[in-house]
Design a protein around this motif. Structure first.
Motif, PDB file in Angstrom:
ATOM      1  N   ASN A   1       0.462  -1.732  -8.583  1.00 23.72           N
ATOM      2  CA  ASN A   1       1.230  -0.716  -9.118  1.00 23.72           C
ATOM      3  C   ASN A   1       0.735   0.271  -8.205  1.00 23.72           C
ATOM      4  O   ASN A   1       0.340   1.872  -8.790  1.00 23.72           O
ATOM      5  N   GLY A   2       0.646   0.626  -6.956  1.00 23.97           N
ATOM      6  CA  GLY A   2      -0.123   1.737  -6.157  1.00 23.97           C
ATOM      7  C   GLY A   2      -0.805   1.728  -5.668  1.00 23.97           C
ATOM      8  O   GLY A   2      -1.097   2.622  -4.637  1.00 23.97           O
TER       9      GLY A   2
ATOM     10  N   GLY B   1       1.392  -6.322 -13.229  1.00 29.54           N
ATOM     11  CA  GLY B   1       2.407  -5.491 -12.459  1.00 29.54           C
ATOM     12  C   GLY B   1       2.662  -6.196 -11.065  1.00 29.54           C
ATOM     13  O   GLY B   1       2.038  -7.059 -10.723  1.00 29.54           O
ATOM     14  N   THR B   2       2.510  -5.169  -9.935  1.00 27.23           N
ATOM     15  CA  THR B   2       2.966  -5.062  -8.631  1.00 27.23           C
ATOM     16  C   THR B   2       1.832  -5.318  -8.051  1.00 27.23           C
ATOM     17  O   THR B   2       1.301  -4.369  -7.974  1.00 27.23           O
ATOM     18  N   TYR B   3       1.833  -5.765  -6.902  1.00 26.78           N
ATOM     19  CA  TYR B   3       0.499  -5.994  -5.971  1.00 26.78           C
ATOM     20  C   TYR B   3       0.915  -6.644  -4.447  1.00 26.78           C
ATOM     21  O   TYR B   3       1.771  -7.345  -4.482  1.00 26.78           O
ATOM     22  N   ASP B   4       1.098  -5.253  -3.794  1.00 24.86           N
ATOM     23  CA  ASP B   4       1.485  -5.255  -3.032  1.00 24.86           C
ATOM     24  C   ASP B   4       0.903  -5.565  -1.778  1.00 24.86           C
ATOM     25  O   ASP B   4      -0.604  -4.443  -1.755  1.00 24.86           O
ATOM     26  N   ILE B   5       0.918  -5.672  -0.664  1.00 27.31           N
ATOM     27  CA  ILE B   5      -0.016  -6.063   0.780  1.00 27.31           C
ATOM     28  C   ILE B   5       0.283  -5.982   2.362  1.00 27.31           C
ATOM     29  O   ILE B   5       1.258  -5.909   1.978  1.00 27.31           O
ATOM     30  N   ARG B   6      -0.181  -4.368   2.478  1.00 31.33           N
ATOM     31  CA  ARG B   6       0.609  -4.196   3.959  1.00 31.33           C
ATOM     32  C   ARG B   6      -0.412  -3.191   4.542  1.00 31.33           C
ATOM     33  O   ARG B   6      -1.853  -3.735   4.227  1.00 31.33           O
ATOM     34  N   ILE B   7       0.016  -3.619   5.881  1.00 34.12           N
ATOM     35  CA  ILE B   7      -1.092  -3.028   7.044  1.00 34.12           C
ATOM     36  C   ILE B   7      -1.470  -1.903   6.615  1.00 34.12           C
ATOM     37  O   ILE B   7      -0.625  -0.258   5.981  1.00 34.12           O
ATOM     38  N   MET B   8      -2.867  -1.704   6.313  1.00 36.71           N
ATOM     39  CA  MET B   8      -3.082   0.211   6.241  1.00 36.71           C
ATOM     40  C   MET B   8      -2.892   1.664   7.156  1.00 36.71           C
ATOM     41  O   MET B   8      -3.168   1.431   8.298  1.00 36.71           O
ATOM     42  N   THR B   9      -2.146   2.559   6.522  1.00 39.33           N
ATOM     43  CA  THR B   9      -2.832   3.748   7.404  1.00 39.33           C
ATOM     44  C   THR B   9      -4.089   3.432   8.097  1.00 39.33           C
ATOM     45  O   THR B   9      -5.268   3.777   7.637  1.00 39.33           O
TER      46      THR B   9
END
Length: 282
Positions: free
Chosen positions: A51-52, A3-11
């Motif tokens: 995957n979200g 699947g898709t693994y995304d890393i970003r800054i948290m809310t």
């Protein structure tokens, strides 16, 4: 990996999830810690989404151009050992590249942190005891709310290698917490805080110019919570007077961390640290 693994800054809302995961791991965060953590550096918290779905977290809080602190390194149990943690770890470390980075890691992971360039400075130990007891009398104690935040921060910098003004302004005003400073005229000679946690109460920080002041502050904080309440204190094992304080009050060791840095350990007054502020943010 699938699947898709995304890393970003948290809310800010996602940080509540990270705190919940930390609680599930037995780290016993304070009830209001997340607000203060986020205030320290809103860009310093990362989430990994498969995957979200949030499956991994880490923090890399930037306190100064030359210092940062890593924590909240967590992967949901079903996704461990599959590379998701390593990817978010790399993203966090890239965000603080060039800085001296500290962490309080569980002792079992110490060898893994060494592989990423960390070196052991000393261990911290969490002690557990009970609250209650008589408040000390006839001592120059002041609630921290009665002292200018700039003065508190100036004193705090003896014990921490970065500017914690924004963090402390939030941390020291947590609801249902108690704070005390020992003063000599206009000079702060020690200060401490106790706050409610998922389980019991925790003292942190507890900084003092000498063991006698530390003892008085400890008793004032201990006496502010119910006698039935469990009380925790995290102390550097490198400070024998802090260990002796915990032992005098019949506290028992329940947990240990390894304090590690990527560069030379910062010059701070370890002999005057009787209670660590937070294993998550230093």
């Amino acid at each position: 990996m699938a699947g898709t693994y995304d890393i970003r800054i948290m809310t800010r809302a996602e940080l509540d999830l990270a705190v919940e995961w930390a609680a599930q791991e037995g780290w016993n965060p304070g009830l209001q810690d997340a607000t203060s953590f986020y205030a320290a550096d809103p860009t310093g918290f990362f989430v990994g989404l498969l995957n979200g779905e949030a499956i991994a977290t880490i923090s890399a809080v930037k306190y100064a151009p030359n210092f940062a602190f890593v924590g909240f390194y967590l992967v949901k149990p079903a996704y461990r050992g599959q590379g998701y943690g390593w990817k978010i770890w790399q993203a966090a470390m890239a965000s603080v590249a060039g800085r001296n980075v500290g962490l309080d890691g569980v002792v079992a992971q110490q060898e893994n942190y060494k592989k990423s360039g960390f070196t052991l400075a000393y261990n911290n130990v969490r002690y557990s005891g009970v609250g209650g007891g008589e408040m000390p009398e006839n001592l120059p104690l002041k609630p921290l709310a009665a002292i200018e935040i700039e003065k508190i921060c100036a004193y705090d910098q003896r014990f921490f290698p970065g500017d914690r003004h924004t963090f402390l302004k939030s941390w020291l005003q947590q609801p249902h917490s108690t704070t005390w400073a020992m003063v000599n005229g206009s000079e702060i000679t020690g200060y401490g805080m106790v706050r409610p946690c998922r389980r019991g109460y925790k003292i942190g920080p507890l900084f003092a110019n000498n063991p006698k002041i530390a003892e008085s502050l400890f008793l004032a904080l201990k006496g502010s919570i119910p006698a039935s309440g469990e009380l925790f204190l995290d102390v550097p094992m490198i400070n024998p007077e802090a260990i002796a304080l915990a032992q005098r009050h019949h506290m028992q060791p329940v947990f240990e961390t390894a304090r590690m840095y990527t560069q030379t350990p910062p010059t701070i007054l370890l002999a005057d640290i009787f209670g660590v502020t937070s294993f998550e943010l230093g």
